[in-house]
Design an enzyme around this catalytic site. Structure first.
Site, PDB file in Angstrom:
ATOM      1  N   CYS A   1       0.810  -1.224   0.000  1.00 14.74           N
ATOM      2  CA  CYS A   1       0.000   0.000   0.000  1.00 14.74           C
ATOM      3  C   CYS A   1       0.841   1.272   0.000  1.00 14.74           C
ATOM      4  O   CYS A   1       0.310   2.360  -0.157  1.00 14.74           O
ATOM      5  CB  CYS A   1      -0.959  -0.009   1.186  1.00 14.74           C
TER       6      CYS A   1
ATOM      7  N   GLU B   1     -12.726  -1.004  -0.192  1.00 13.17           N
ATOM      8  CA  GLU B   1     -11.717  -0.876  -1.244  1.00 13.17           C
ATOM      9  C   GLU B   1     -11.688  -2.105  -2.146  1.00 13.17           C
ATOM     10  O   GLU B   1     -11.274  -2.020  -3.292  1.00 13.17           O
ATOM     11  CB  GLU B   1     -10.327  -0.700  -0.632  1.00 13.17           C
TER      12      GLU B   1
ATOM     13  N   HIS C   1     -12.094   9.218 -10.008  1.00 15.59           N
ATOM     14  CA  HIS C   1     -10.919   9.340 -10.869  1.00 15.59           C
ATOM     15  C   HIS C   1      -9.995  10.470 -10.422  1.00 15.59           C
ATOM     16  O   HIS C   1      -9.473  11.220 -11.245  1.00 15.59           O
ATOM     17  CB  HIS C   1     -11.336   9.477 -12.343  1.00 15.59           C
TER      18      HIS C   1
END
Length: 117
Positions: free
Chosen positions: A25, A107, A69
């Site tokens: 991550c 997620e 985005h």
């Protein structure tokens, strides 16, 4: 207690650069996020709702304009974790809809974080 929930989706990148470099991550990566807002009330309003789902479209517009985005590190304070996103969306929703009880952020299909006071 009456409860309703509505789900929203967006795609975004982030990086948890405070983690060790070998942590996956810590690298720039992205997710297809799912946000679920839950509202609760002891009594229904005059229309028979906790809140009209149509009103929750404001959250979709907020997400589309500010998160979809985008690079989350540029948007929220602190690490761009699912936990911090859940708290961010909870605060935003609670300021508009007092019935807001919790926000869940996913997620991946197998993970989620929730903020519930």
């Amino acid at each position: 207690m009456y409860r309703i929930a509505k789900e929203f989706h967006f795609s975004a990148s982030h990086q948890l650069s405070h983690l060790p470099p070998e942590h996956q991550c810590a690298r720039l990566h992205g997710h297809n996020y799912v946000v679920i807002v839950e509202l609760a009330a002891q009594e229904l309003n005059a229309a028979g709702f906790v809140r009209d789902y149509h009103e929750l479209g404001l959250l979709k517009a907020y997400i589309d304009e500010n998160f979809d985005h985008r690079h989350l590190n540029d948007i929220i304070d602190g690490p761009s974790t699912a936990e911090n996103l859940a708290k961010h969306f909870f605060d935003w929703c609670k300021a508009r809809w007092p019935e807001t009880a919790a926000v869940r952020v996913s997620e991946t299909p197998k993970t989620w974080a929730e903020y519930r006071p």
